[in-house]
Design a protein around this motif. Structure first.
Motif, PDB file in Angstrom:
ATOM      1  N   THR A  50      17.771  90.056  43.487  1.00 29.15           N
ATOM      2  CA  THR A  50      16.532  89.420  43.054  1.00 29.15           C
ATOM      3  C   THR A  50      16.596  87.900  43.152  1.00 29.15           C
ATOM      4  O   THR A  50      15.653  87.263  43.615  1.00 29.15           O
ATOM      5  N   PHE A  51      17.710  87.299  42.713  1.00 31.61           N
ATOM      6  CA  PHE A  51      17.800  85.841  42.610  1.00 31.61           C
ATOM      7  C   PHE A  51      18.762  85.185  43.594  1.00 31.61           C
ATOM      8  O   PHE A  51      18.859  83.959  43.633  1.00 31.61           O
ATOM      9  N   GLY A  52      19.496  85.965  44.376  1.00 29.78           N
ATOM     10  CA  GLY A  52      20.358  85.398  45.392  1.00 29.78           C
ATOM     11  C   GLY A  52      21.721  84.930  44.911  1.00 29.78           C
ATOM     12  O   GLY A  52      22.467  84.312  45.670  1.00 29.78           O
ATOM     13  N   GLU A  53      22.052  85.187  43.656  1.00 28.16           N
ATOM     14  CA  GLU A  53      23.371  84.850  43.140  1.00 28.16           C
ATOM     15  C   GLU A  53      23.698  85.761  41.970  1.00 28.16           C
ATOM     16  O   GLU A  53      22.808  86.362  41.382  1.00 28.16           O
ATOM     17  N   THR A  54      24.978  85.881  41.672  1.00 24.59           N
ATOM     18  CA  THR A  54      25.392  86.764  40.584  1.00 24.59           C
ATOM     19  C   THR A  54      24.979  86.166  39.234  1.00 24.59           C
ATOM     20  O   THR A  54      24.757  84.951  39.133  1.00 24.59           O
ATOM     21  N   PRO A  55      24.896  86.994  38.193  1.00 29.24           N
ATOM     22  CA  PRO A  55      24.554  86.472  36.868  1.00 29.24           C
ATOM     23  C   PRO A  55      25.551  85.422  36.379  1.00 29.24           C
ATOM     24  O   PRO A  55      25.143  84.411  35.798  1.00 29.24           O
ATOM     25  N   ASN A  56      26.844  85.633  36.623  1.00 29.64           N
ATOM     26  CA  ASN A  56      27.837  84.652  36.190  1.00 29.64           C
ATOM     27  C   ASN A  56      27.673  83.323  36.922  1.00 29.64           C
ATOM     28  O   ASN A  56      27.791  82.258  36.319  1.00 29.64           O
ATOM     29  N   ARG A  57      27.389  83.370  38.198  1.00 24.85           N
ATOM     30  CA  ARG A  57      27.172  82.137  38.977  1.00 24.85           C
ATOM     31  C   ARG A  57      25.924  81.417  38.474  1.00 24.85           C
ATOM     32  O   ARG A  57      25.911  80.195  38.348  1.00 24.85           O
ATOM     33  N   TYR A  58      24.873  82.164  38.187  1.00 21.62           N
ATOM     34  CA  TYR A  58      23.648  81.558  37.660  1.00 21.62           C
ATOM     35  C   TYR A  58      23.932  80.875  36.323  1.00 21.62           C
ATOM     36  O   TYR A  58      23.498  79.744  36.092  1.00 21.62           O
ATOM     37  N   LEU A  59      24.670  81.548  35.438  1.00 18.49           N
ATOM     38  CA  LEU A  59      25.001  80.983  34.133  1.00 18.49           C
ATOM     39  C   LEU A  59      25.838  79.716  34.303  1.00 18.49           C
ATOM     40  O   LEU A  59      25.559  78.704  33.662  1.00 18.49           O
ATOM     41  N   GLN A  60      26.825  79.747  35.186  1.00 17.24           N
ATOM     42  CA  GLN A  60      27.635  78.549  35.428  1.00 17.24           C
ATOM     43  C   GLN A  60      26.773  77.407  35.944  1.00 17.24           C
ATOM     44  O   GLN A  60      26.898  76.272  35.497  1.00 17.24           O
ATOM     45  N   ARG A  61      25.906  77.700  36.889  1.00 19.12           N
ATOM     46  CA  ARG A  61      25.044  76.657  37.461  1.00 19.12           C
ATOM     47  C   ARG A  61      24.119  76.077  36.400  1.00 19.12           C
ATOM     48  O   ARG A  61      23.920  74.873  36.311  1.00 19.12           O
ATOM     49  N   ARG A  62      23.574  76.927  35.569  1.00 17.43           N
ATOM     50  CA  ARG A  62      22.686  76.472  34.487  1.00 17.43           C
ATOM     51  C   ARG A  62      23.446  75.567  33.522  1.00 17.43           C
ATOM     52  O   ARG A  62      22.939  74.531  33.094  1.00 17.43           O
ATOM     53  N   ARG A  63      24.661  75.942  33.172  1.00 20.42           N
ATOM     54  CA  ARG A  63      25.484  75.115  32.278  1.00 20.42           C
ATOM     55  C   ARG A  63      25.819  73.774  32.931  1.00 20.42           C
ATOM     56  O   ARG A  63      25.794  72.728  32.278  1.00 20.42           O
ATOM     57  N   ILE A  64      26.131  73.796  34.209  1.00 16.86           N
ATOM     58  CA  ILE A  64      26.463  72.554  34.920  1.00 16.86           C
ATOM     59  C   ILE A  64      25.233  71.655  35.024  1.00 16.86           C
ATOM     60  O   ILE A  64      25.332  70.440  34.865  1.00 16.86           O
ATOM     61  N   ARG A 127      19.606  69.298  41.085  1.00 22.22           N
ATOM     62  CA  ARG A 127      20.019  70.689  40.902  1.00 22.22           C
ATOM     63  C   ARG A 127      21.273  70.969  41.720  1.00 22.22           C
ATOM     64  O   ARG A 127      21.301  70.770  42.923  1.00 22.22           O
ATOM     65  N   PRO A 128      22.341  71.420  41.068  1.00 24.57           N
ATOM     66  CA  PRO A 128      23.562  71.709  41.822  1.00 24.57           C
ATOM     67  C   PRO A 128      23.402  72.939  42.696  1.00 24.57           C
ATOM     68  O   PRO A 128      22.674  73.864  42.366  1.00 24.57           O
ATOM     69  N   GLY A 129      24.082  72.930  43.818  1.00 26.30           N
ATOM     70  CA  GLY A 129      24.077  74.094  44.695  1.00 26.30           C
ATOM     71  C   GLY A 129      22.914  74.126  45.662  1.00 26.30           C
ATOM     72  O   GLY A 129      22.814  75.018  46.481  1.00 26.30           O
ATOM     73  N   VAL A 130      22.024  73.141  45.593  1.00 23.53           N
ATOM     74  CA  VAL A 130      20.883  73.088  46.500  1.00 23.53           C
ATOM     75  C   VAL A 130      21.070  71.869  47.387  1.00 23.53           C
ATOM     76  O   VAL A 130      21.053  70.742  46.927  1.00 23.53           O
ATOM     77  N   GLU A 131      21.293  72.105  48.665  1.00 24.00           N
ATOM     78  CA  GLU A 131      21.520  70.999  49.579  1.00 24.00           C
ATOM     79  C   GLU A 131      20.258  70.703  50.367  1.00 24.00           C
ATOM     80  O   GLU A 131      19.533  71.600  50.765  1.00 24.00           O
ATOM     81  N   THR A 132      20.014  69.417  50.574  1.00 22.35           N
ATOM     82  CA  THR A 132      18.893  69.027  51.414  1.00 22.35           C
ATOM     83  C   THR A 132      19.425  68.764  52.811  1.00 22.35           C
ATOM     84  O   THR A 132      20.586  68.368  52.977  1.00 22.35           O
ATOM     85  N   LYS A 137      26.246  65.206  50.245  1.00 20.88           N
ATOM     86  CA  LYS A 137      26.672  65.955  49.069  1.00 20.88           C
ATOM     87  C   LYS A 137      25.445  66.636  48.489  1.00 20.88           C
ATOM     88  O   LYS A 137      24.346  66.131  48.592  1.00 20.88           O
ATOM     89  N   PRO A 138      25.654  67.776  47.826  1.00 21.38           N
ATOM     90  CA  PRO A 138      24.533  68.404  47.149  1.00 21.38           C
ATOM     91  C   PRO A 138      23.943  67.436  46.129  1.00 21.38           C
ATOM     92  O   PRO A 138      24.671  66.783  45.388  1.00 21.38           O
ATOM     93  N   GLY A 139      22.630  67.312  46.141  1.00 25.10           N
ATOM     94  CA  GLY A 139      21.961  66.468  45.172  1.00 25.10           C
ATOM     95  C   GLY A 139      21.829  65.010  45.597  1.00 25.10           C
ATOM     96  O   GLY A 139      21.168  64.238  44.952  1.00 25.10           O
ATOM     97  N   GLU A 140      22.464  64.612  46.710  1.00 27.25           N
ATOM     98  CA  GLU A 140      22.350  63.241  47.190  1.00 27.25           C
ATOM     99  C   GLU A 140      21.132  63.132  48.089  1.00 27.25           C
ATOM    100  O   GLU A 140      20.866  63.989  48.919  1.00 27.25           O
ATOM    101  N   PRO A 141      20.356  62.062  47.950  1.00 29.29           N
ATOM    102  CA  PRO A 141      19.179  61.904  48.803  1.00 29.29           C
ATOM    103  C   PRO A 141      19.599  61.620  50.240  1.00 29.29           C
ATOM    104  O   PRO A 141      20.670  61.074  50.487  1.00 29.29           O
ATOM    105  N   THR A 142      18.762  61.994  51.174  1.00 28.46           N
ATOM    106  CA  THR A 142      19.052  61.717  52.577  1.00 28.46           C
ATOM    107  C   THR A 142      18.651  60.299  52.894  1.00 28.46           C
ATOM    108  O   THR A 142      17.713  59.730  52.315  1.00 28.46           O
ATOM    109  N   ALA A 143      19.346  59.663  53.811  1.00 30.15           N
ATOM    110  CA  ALA A 143      19.039  58.294  54.201  1.00 30.15           C
ATOM    111  C   ALA A 143      17.839  58.303  55.138  1.00 30.15           C
ATOM    112  O   ALA A 143      17.719  59.182  55.993  1.00 30.15           O
ATOM    113  N   PRO A 144      16.937  57.327  55.006  1.00 33.72           N
ATOM    114  CA  PRO A 144      15.765  57.290  55.899  1.00 33.72           C
ATOM    115  C   PRO A 144      16.127  56.929  57.310  1.00 33.72           C
ATOM    116  O   PRO A 144      17.095  56.373  57.624  1.00 33.72           O
TER     117      PRO A 144
END
Length: 144
Positions: A50-64, A127-132, A137-144
């Motif tokens: 349903t969500f693309g990750e395990t419940p434990n991974r989701y909980l860890q990500r939410r805590r982080i 948001r950790p784990g979401v790369e643009t 690095k995850p969460g770092e803005p892209t340079a123009p």
């Protein structure tokens, strides 16, 4: 969507909402599975589907996610933040934080306070784990 699929999604949402509300409490798969009215094994499979990750991974990500906010907006020590977001071991917290964010909690804190931007943008950007695309690095803005 069939009625059974809709019911399954509703049950998974109920469990995910519980994680979002109670991320700092000790949560385990059997307790979350009971909330969803399914077996633990079925819960893990269905949550991941349903969500693309395990419940434990989701909980860890939410805590982080919450730890990232606290590290940049409060004077709490790294150990305090670790305990406030639900980790019981500073070593585990540091290891998971570094794996998700790409740097140690103390290094992340040195970046200073968060810029005053609307919360919805900050949450999406940090948001950790979401790369643009193109970011180093995850969460770092892209340079123009």
């Amino acid at each position: 969507m069939s009625r059974s699929t809709e019911d399954s999604h509703r049950r998974m949402l109920r469990a995910r909402d519980a994680v979002d509300r109670r991320y700092a409490e000790p949560l385990d798969v059997p307790a979350l599975a009971r909330l969803a009215h399914v077996s633990p094994a079925h819960f893990i499979r269905t949550f991941r589907a349903t969500f693309g990750e395990t419940p434990n991974r989701y909980l860890q990500r939410r805590r982080i996610e919450r730890a990232m906010f606290l590290l940049r907006t409060s004077d709490a020590t790294v150990t305090d933040v670790c305990m406030r977001v639900g980790f019981s071991s500073l070593g585990t917290f540091s290891r998971v934080f570094s794996a998700v964010v790409g740097e140690a909690p103390s290094v992340y804190r040195r970046r200073g306070p968060l810029a005053p931007v609307p919360g919805c943008f900050a949450m999406a950007w940090l948001r950790p784990g979401v790369e643009t695309a193109g970011s180093e690095k995850p969460g770092e803005p892209t340079a123009p």
